[in-house]
Design an enzyme around this catalytic site. Sequence first.
Site, PDB file in Angstrom:
ATOM      1  N   ASP A  30      47.935  81.877 138.114  1.00 52.29           N
ATOM      2  CA  ASP A  30      47.255  83.260 139.001  1.00 52.29           C
ATOM      3  C   ASP A  30      46.143  82.987 139.614  1.00 52.29           C
ATOM      4  O   ASP A  30      45.045  82.217 139.057  1.00 52.29           O
ATOM      5  CB  ASP A  30      47.154  83.897 137.737  1.00 52.29           C
ATOM      6  CG  ASP A  30      46.799  85.699 138.221  1.00 52.29           C
ATOM      7  OD1 ASP A  30      46.251  85.725 139.297  1.00 52.29           O
ATOM      8  OD2 ASP A  30      47.578  86.483 137.839  1.00 52.29           O
ATOM      9  N   ILE A  31      45.806  83.200 140.895  1.00 51.85           N
ATOM     10  CA  ILE A  31      44.732  83.037 141.579  1.00 51.85           C
ATOM     11  C   ILE A  31      43.537  83.857 141.381  1.00 51.85           C
ATOM     12  O   ILE A  31      42.484  83.761 141.869  1.00 51.85           O
ATOM     13  CB  ILE A  31      44.842  82.689 142.945  1.00 51.85           C
ATOM     14  CG1 ILE A  31      45.420  83.948 143.740  1.00 51.85           C
ATOM     15  CG2 ILE A  31      45.660  81.608 143.318  1.00 51.85           C
ATOM     16  CD1 ILE A  31      45.656  83.848 145.338  1.00 51.85           C
ATOM     17  N   GLN A  93      51.073  97.696 137.037  1.00 56.67           N
ATOM     18  CA  GLN A  93      51.811  96.544 137.772  1.00 56.67           C
ATOM     19  C   GLN A  93      51.459  96.643 139.137  1.00 56.67           C
ATOM     20  O   GLN A  93      51.256  97.642 139.708  1.00 56.67           O
ATOM     21  CB  GLN A  93      53.357  96.677 137.667  1.00 56.67           C
ATOM     22  CG  GLN A  93      54.049  95.355 138.223  1.00 56.67           C
ATOM     23  CD  GLN A  93      55.399  95.576 138.332  1.00 56.67           C
ATOM     24  OE1 GLN A  93      56.226  96.606 137.807  1.00 56.67           O
ATOM     25  NE2 GLN A  93      56.350  94.591 138.508  1.00 56.67           N
ATOM     26  N   HIS A  99      57.252  89.207 136.230  1.00 55.81           N
ATOM     27  CA  HIS A  99      56.522  88.369 135.884  1.00 55.81           C
ATOM     28  C   HIS A  99      56.034  88.340 134.271  1.00 55.81           C
ATOM     29  O   HIS A  99      55.666  89.670 134.054  1.00 55.81           O
ATOM     30  CB  HIS A  99      55.308  87.934 136.956  1.00 55.81           C
ATOM     31  CG  HIS A  99      54.739  89.034 137.269  1.00 55.81           C
ATOM     32  ND1 HIS A  99      54.750  90.109 138.116  1.00 55.81           N
ATOM     33  CD2 HIS A  99      53.277  89.531 136.766  1.00 55.81           C
ATOM     34  CE1 HIS A  99      53.772  91.098 138.091  1.00 55.81           C
ATOM     35  NE2 HIS A  99      52.798  90.581 137.147  1.00 55.81           N
ATOM     36  N   HIS A 101      52.678  87.284 132.249  1.00 56.89           N
ATOM     37  CA  HIS A 101      51.288  86.518 132.290  1.00 56.89           C
ATOM     38  C   HIS A 101      51.291  85.681 131.149  1.00 56.89           C
ATOM     39  O   HIS A 101      51.758  86.133 130.140  1.00 56.89           O
ATOM     40  CB  HIS A 101      50.328  87.525 132.403  1.00 56.89           C
ATOM     41  CG  HIS A 101      50.141  88.510 133.274  1.00 56.89           C
ATOM     42  ND1 HIS A 101      49.375  88.359 134.521  1.00 56.89           N
ATOM     43  CD2 HIS A 101      50.722  89.732 133.785  1.00 56.89           C
ATOM     44  CE1 HIS A 101      49.429  89.462 135.511  1.00 56.89           C
ATOM     45  NE2 HIS A 101      50.088  90.085 135.139  1.00 56.89           N
TER      46      HIS A 101
HETATM   47  P1  5GP Z   1      50.381  92.506 137.719  1.00 58.56           P
HETATM   48  O1  5GP Z   1      49.293  93.216 137.809  1.00 58.56           O
HETATM   49  O2  5GP Z   1      51.435  93.181 138.499  1.00 58.56           O
HETATM   50  O3  5GP Z   1      50.782  92.441 136.381  1.00 58.56           O
HETATM   51  O4  5GP Z   1      50.072  91.152 138.161  1.00 58.56           O
HETATM   52  C1  5GP Z   1      50.159  90.535 139.431  1.00 58.56           C
HETATM   53  C2  5GP Z   1      49.365  89.481 139.422  1.00 58.56           C
HETATM   54  O5  5GP Z   1      49.607  88.498 140.653  1.00 58.56           O
HETATM   55  C3  5GP Z   1      47.779  89.595 139.094  1.00 58.56           C
HETATM   56  O6  5GP Z   1      47.110  88.726 138.034  1.00 58.56           O
HETATM   57  C4  5GP Z   1      47.160  88.759 140.476  1.00 58.56           C
HETATM   58  O7  5GP Z   1      46.133  88.077 140.074  1.00 58.56           O
HETATM   59  C5  5GP Z   1      48.286  87.709 140.685  1.00 58.56           C
HETATM   60  N1  5GP Z   1      48.514  87.612 142.376  1.00 58.56           N
HETATM   61  C6  5GP Z   1      48.125  88.603 143.283  1.00 58.56           C
HETATM   62  N2  5GP Z   1      48.185  87.712 144.540  1.00 58.56           N
HETATM   63  C7  5GP Z   1      48.509  86.343 144.068  1.00 58.56           C
HETATM   64  C8  5GP Z   1      48.808  85.323 145.001  1.00 58.56           C
HETATM   65  O8  5GP Z   1      48.705  85.364 146.269  1.00 58.56           O
HETATM   66  N3  5GP Z   1      48.959  84.115 144.465  1.00 58.56           N
HETATM   67  C9  5GP Z   1      49.228  84.100 142.974  1.00 58.56           C
HETATM   68  N4  5GP Z   1      49.466  83.010 142.654  1.00 58.56           N
HETATM   69  N5  5GP Z   1      48.464  85.201 142.289  1.00 58.56           N
HETATM   70  C10 5GP Z   1      48.640  86.205 142.700  1.00 58.56           C
END
Ligand code: 5GP
Length: 139
Positions: A30-31, A93, A99, A101
């Site tokens: 995660d970046i 989300q 995904h 984490h």
């Molecule tokens: P969510 O908020 O949907 O549970 O998690 C999405 C995750 O994707 C976040 O933790 C965010 O940091 C990560 N993320 C967003 N854009 C990118 C990207 O371009 N590359 C990577 N590797 N992670 C990303």
Amino acid sequence: MSSCLFCQIVAEEIPAYRIAETERAIAFMDIFPATPGHALVIPRRHSADALEAVAEDLAACMTLAASVGRAAVSGLGADGVTFQSLARPAAGQTVFHVHIHVIPRQDGDQFVFPWPALSGDLTEIEAHAERLRGAFSND
Ligand code: 5GP
Ligand code: ZN
């Protein structure tokens, strides 16, 4: 090119720091890490969230997430691991490709739990259990 960010990572149309792969799933960093070593595990096949994904992809993702978690313990010295998957905007989300984490944890770190540990109303808890049991027949 797919409009889904994580499908683009699967297709190698955008870069990612990949750490492990299986037939069905991919793990990469995660970046915007919550803690050092924060990784994500996704299925190669697109589905929006864990409510939509097929059982085989969910199983493959959790299995790979556990492997990544063990690597965080042995390779990064994590004391524990938070596994987390959000489904739909109400849950927070932001990327709509399912995904998990994998967040390495240290004893006493600053990671914040999203809810306080307050005991609930047992009558209400029992009523929700009954409604959830009933909902399985509609699944
Ligand atoms: P969510 O908020 O949907 O549970 O998690 C999405 C995750 O994707 C976040 O933790 C965010 O940091 C990560 N993320 C967003 N854009 C990118 C990207 O371009 N590359 C990577 N590797 N992670 C990303
Ligand atoms: Zn996707």
